[in-house]
Design a protein around this motif. Structure first.
Motif: not given
Length: 99
Positions: A51-61
């Motif tokens: 399982x992987x959970x990712x949080x990014x500044x934006x979809x582009x990032x």
């Protein structure tokens, strides 16, 4: 707007821990690319799944991070371990009561 990617990666039998080791290695440039959170987990009820959970500044990032040398190397190393079963969800984060 903050972007989240929460998913599962199916592994070939017995390859879960090898995939986890690859995913947990430091990835130079990931934080600078806009990664706010990258968590890897397992559940013994599904022994061939990561399982992987990712949080990014934006979809582009997130998309741009896929071009990092460290990311590309990890993907190439992980591919032979994967079963092809993948799932998950991508969404725009609207907020949190914790921030």
């Amino acid at each position: 707007m903050t972007f989240a990617n929460v998913g599962t990666l199916g592994t070939k039998p017995g390859q879960r821990d090898a995939l986890v080791a690859i995913l947990l290695r430091p990835k130079p440039g990931m934080k600078e690319a806009g990664c706010l959170l990258y968590e890897v987990g397992i559940n013994d009820d599904v022994p061939d799944t990561v399982f992987v959970s990712e949080l990014w500044e934006s979809a582009e990032a997130h998309q741009a991070s896929l071009q990092l040398d460290s990311t590309r190397a990890a993907i190439a190393e992980a591919m032979p371990l994967l079963s092809g079963e993948m799932g998950g969800h991508r969404f725009t984060v609207l907020g949190s009561p914790l921030r």
